[in-house]
Design an enzyme around this catalytic site. Sequence first.
Site, PDB file in Angstrom:
ATOM      1  N   HIS A 148     -38.490  71.826  -7.368  1.00 27.93           N
ATOM      2  CA  HIS A 148     -39.415  71.955  -7.964  1.00 27.93           C
ATOM      3  C   HIS A 148     -40.462  71.344  -7.208  1.00 27.93           C
ATOM      4  CE1 HIS A 148     -42.292  71.987 -11.515  1.00 27.93           C
ATOM      5  NE2 HIS A 148     -41.735  73.122 -11.686  1.00 27.93           N
TER       6      HIS A 148
ATOM      7  N   LYS B 263     -43.439  70.929  -4.094  1.00 24.89           N
ATOM      8  CA  LYS B 263     -44.293  71.859  -3.642  1.00 24.89           C
ATOM      9  C   LYS B 263     -45.136  70.951  -2.356  1.00 24.89           C
ATOM     10  CE  LYS B 263     -44.372  72.843  -8.446  1.00 24.89           C
ATOM     11  NZ  LYS B 263     -43.639  74.093  -8.423  1.00 24.89           N
TER      12      LYS B 263
ATOM     13  N   ASP C  92     -47.684  70.269  11.845  1.00 26.13           N
ATOM     14  CA  ASP C  92     -47.536  69.532  12.997  1.00 26.13           C
ATOM     15  C   ASP C  92     -47.207  68.185  12.880  1.00 26.13           C
ATOM     16  OD1 ASP C  92     -48.174  71.980  14.402  1.00 26.13           O
ATOM     17  OD2 ASP C  92     -50.184  71.483  14.471  1.00 26.13           O
TER      18      ASP C  92
ATOM     19  N   HIS D  84     -51.914  73.914 -14.661  1.00 26.45           N
ATOM     20  CA  HIS D  84     -50.522  73.931 -14.004  1.00 26.45           C
ATOM     21  C   HIS D  84     -50.758  72.360 -13.384  1.00 26.45           C
ATOM     22  CE1 HIS D  84     -47.269  75.120 -11.229  1.00 26.45           C
ATOM     23  NE2 HIS D  84     -46.718  75.176 -12.378  1.00 26.45           N
TER      24      HIS D  84
HETATM   25  C1  LIG Z   1     -43.155  73.051 -16.331  1.00 25.62           C
HETATM   26  O1  LIG Z   1     -43.649  73.464 -15.214  1.00 25.62           O
HETATM   27  C2  LIG Z   1     -43.260  74.678 -14.685  1.00 25.62           C
HETATM   28  C3  LIG Z   1     -43.958  75.094 -13.338  1.00 25.62           C
HETATM   29  O2  LIG Z   1     -44.384  74.060 -12.783  1.00 25.62           O
HETATM   30  C4  LIG Z   1     -43.099  75.863 -15.625  1.00 25.62           C
HETATM   31  O3  LIG Z   1     -42.609  77.003 -15.028  1.00 25.62           O
HETATM   32  C5  LIG Z   1     -42.455  75.333 -16.744  1.00 25.62           C
HETATM   33  O4  LIG Z   1     -42.538  76.370 -17.612  1.00 25.62           O
HETATM   34  C6  LIG Z   1     -42.899  74.055 -17.595  1.00 25.62           C
HETATM   35  N1  LIG Z   1     -42.511  73.814 -18.724  1.00 25.62           N
HETATM   36  C7  LIG Z   1     -41.201  73.157 -18.792  1.00 25.62           C
HETATM   37  C8  LIG Z   1     -40.951  72.704 -20.312  1.00 25.62           C
HETATM   38  O5  LIG Z   1     -40.450  73.051 -17.840  1.00 25.62           O
END
Ligand SMILES: *[C@@H]1O[C@H](CO)[C@@H](O)[C@H](O)[C@H]1NC(C)=O
Length: 502
Positions: free
Chosen positions: A209, A211, A216, A423
Site C-alpha cells: 500500500h 506510495k 536520481d 484520501h
Molecule cells: C483505506 O484506504 C484505501 C486506499 O488508500 C482504500 O481503498 C480503502 O477502502 C480504505 N479503507 C479501508 C478500511 O481499508
Amino acid sequence: MGTKKTMQVTSKFHIIGTISMIWLLAVAFMLFLRPVILPPVLNLGLEKEEVVIYGPWDNERFAEEGQPNEGELEEEAVKEEAWSYNDSCKFNLVESIPQDLPYISVRSAAQPLIQSWMELLDSAQESVHIASYYWSLTGSDIGTNDSSSQPGEELLAKLETLLARNVSLTVATSDPTLAVNSTDLEVLMSKGAQVRKIPMKYLTHGVLHSKFWIVDMKHVYLGSANMDWRSLTQVKELGVVIYNCSSLAYDLEKTFQTYWVLGIPGATIPKPWPQNYSTNINWHHPLQETFDKMVTTAYFSASPPILCPRGRTKDLEALLSVIWGAEKFLYVSVMEYFPTSRFEHPVKYWPVIDNALREAAFNRHVLIHLLISCGKNSDPSMFPYLKSLQALTNPQTNITIEVKIFIIPVGNHSNIPYSRVSHSKYAVTEKKAYLGTSNWSKDYFTNTAGVGLVINQSSSDPQHSVPTIQDNLKSIFERDWQSPYAVSLEELPGQQDCVWHA
Ligand SMILES: *[C@@H]1O[C@H](CO)[C@@H](O)[C@H](O)[C@H]1NC(C)=O
Ligand SMILES: *[C@@H]1O[C@H](CO)[C@@H](O)[C@H](O)[C@H]1NC(C)=O
Ligand SMILES: *[C@@H]1O[C@H](CO)[C@@H](O)[C@H](O)[C@H]1NC(C)=O
Ligand SMILES: *[C@@H]1O[C@H](CO)[C@@H](O)[C@H](O)[C@H]1NC(C)=O
Ligand SMILES: *[C@@H]1O[C@H](CO)[C@@H](O)[C@H](O)[C@H]1NC(C)=O
Ligand SMILES: *[C@@H]1O[C@H](CO)[C@@H](O)[C@H](O)[C@H]1NC(C)=O
Ligand SMILES: *[C@@H]1O[C@H](CO)[C@@H](O)[C@H](O)[C@H]1NC(C)=O
Ligand SMILES: *[C@@H]1O[C@H](CO)[C@@H](O)[C@H](O)[C@H]1NC(C)=O
Ligand SMILES: *[C@@H]1O[C@H](CO)[C@@H](O)[C@H](O)[C@H]1NC(C)=O
Ligand SMILES: *[C@@H]1O[C@H](CO)[C@@H](O)[C@H](O)[C@H]1NC(C)=O
C-alpha cells in the site's frame, strides 16, 4: 514398618518438594531473570494474538530498550550523515484538490501534486523508483470517458518519454492488483521499465500500500496518492516532496529494496533482513541537520514489522510517538478510522491508537481534532467509534476531542467510481508532522506494507522566520476543518454524498 512408611512418605514429600522448588525457580527465572538475559521484544500488539494496552508509560521503556541494536550502527551513521552527501534537503507539501470544490483553494502551503510530479520527472536524469499499490492512469482502465482523466494520461506519457531519454524506471506494485483492466505497466514494460509484482497477499495477508518515488537517488515523493488518474483530479490527496536530499533518498531506497527482493518469484521474507537493509535513521536517531536556516529532524517508518530491518522504526511506533509527544494540539486527517481490524476474520478490537488519543486528551489536555472522510463507498460502522471518542469531550476538565466528517460533493462526477473522497493520511502537532500511507486501523500496521515520514522543523533564524512544515500542514488542516465540507457528527444524518443515509 511405621518408620519405613514415614520415610517413604517423607521421601515422597521430598520429591514433590524438589519438583516444586524447580518449578518455583523456573517461574522466578521466567519472571525476573528472562528480561535481563533476553531483551524483551517490543510488544505493540503487532503479534497476532496479543491484546495489549499501551500508553506513554511504555514510552520510557521504549526509549531505553526500543531498538537494542541501534548502538552498533553508530559507526555506519557517521558516513551517512547528510553533510557527506552535500544535501540541502528542501521539503514541500503537495496536494491534489478534487475538481469543483470552490471553497478550497490551493494555498502557498502546498503545491499541486500533478505539477510537482511532472517537474520531478522532467528533472530525472538517471533513475526513477516507484513503490505503488496499483496503476490506473487512463480513463479507459475503468471504462470512463471523462476529461478529468487527462492529467493521468499525460503522466503516463511523461513516463514513456522518460524511458525514451534512457532514464531507468523501476516499479514495485502490489499483487494481486485492483486495476485488472489497466495496461499502464505493460505499456511501460514494453518501453523498458522494470516492474516487479510483490505478492503481499501471499507473504503477509496484506497488500503493498506504499506510495513513494525516489528520483536520481536524491529527490523523494511520499504521500497518499495512488498511481491513479483520480488521485490527480477527483480524490483529495496530501504528500511531501523532498528535494536534493540523498541521505533520505538512500534511506527510503532501502525500504524500496525490501519490496524489490520480494518480487523475485518464490522469494520469502528474510529473517533477519541482511545487514545492508538496516538503517541508522530512525526515531531514536533521526536525520538532524540545518538546511537553509531551518533545523530539520526527520526519519521514515515502515510497516508491517516483518518488513522492518534492523533500525527501521515501525510505522505504528512512529505514529504513537507523535501522539505521545503532543502537548498542545493534535490535528488528524485520515480517510478511515477504525479501532479494529478490517480485513481479519473474525474482526478484532484494536484500541492502540484510540487509547493513545484518549490519553493525550485526558492526561495532557491536548486539543484533538479528527477530520475523517466520508464518501459513497464509506463504511458507516466507523461512526460509533468516532462518537465514542468525541463523547469524552468535557469543557470543565479541558478535554476536547472534536470530530468532523469531510464530505466532497459528488456534483456531476457521479460517473467516476471510487472518487470524491479525502484520501489524506496525516497528523500534525505543535511539535511534529506525520505523513503516512495507512488508514488508521489494525491491518495497515500489522499486515500491509506502508511507509511514514516523521518530521519537524524550527527556524534557526528568528529574524526571518519562514513557515515550518508543521506550520504549513496545520494551515492546510485548518483550511479544510473550517470549510463547509467539514460537518459535525450531529449534522451528519441526511448529508448527501456520504454513505450515512445512502
Ligand atoms: C483505506 O484506504 C484505501 C486506499 O488508500 C482504500 O481503498 C480503502 O477502502 C480504505 N479503507 C479501508 C478500511 O481499508
Ligand atoms: C555542494 O552543493 C553546492 C550546490 O548545491 C555546490 O555549489 C558545492 O560545490 C557542493 N560542494 C561539494 C563539496 O560538492
Ligand atoms: C474490466 O473490463 C471488463 C470487461 O470490459 C468489465 O466487465 C469490468 O467491469 C472491468 N473492470 C473494471 C474494474 O473496470
Ligand atoms: C468521449 O467523450 C467525448 C465528448 O465528451 C467524445 O467526443 C468522445 O468520442 C468520447 N470517446 C469515447 C471513446 O467514447
Ligand atoms: C539510449 O541508449 C541507447 C543504448 O544505449 C542508445 O542507442 C540511445 O542513443 C540512447 N538515447 C538517448 C536519447 O540517449
Ligand atoms: C536542488 O539543487 C540544485 C543544484 O544545486 C538546484 O539548482 C535546485 O534549485 C535545487 N532544488 C530545490 C527544489 O531546491
Ligand atoms: C544487499 O546486498 C545484496 C547482496 O549483495 C543485494 O542483492 C541487495 O540489493 C542489497 N540490498 C540493499 C538494500 O542494498
Ligand atoms: C483548563 O484550561 C484553562 C486554560 O488553559 C486553565 O485555566 C484551567 O485551570 C484548566 N482547567 C482544568 C480543570 O484543568
Ligand atoms: C459540472 O458542475 C460544475 C459546477 O459544479 C460546472 O462548472 C460544470 O460545467 C459542470 N459540468 C458539466 C459537464 O455539466
Ligand atoms: C523536533 O524533534 C526533536 C527530536 O524529537 C526534538 O528534540 C525537538 O524539540 C523538536 N523540535 C520542535 C520544534 O518541536
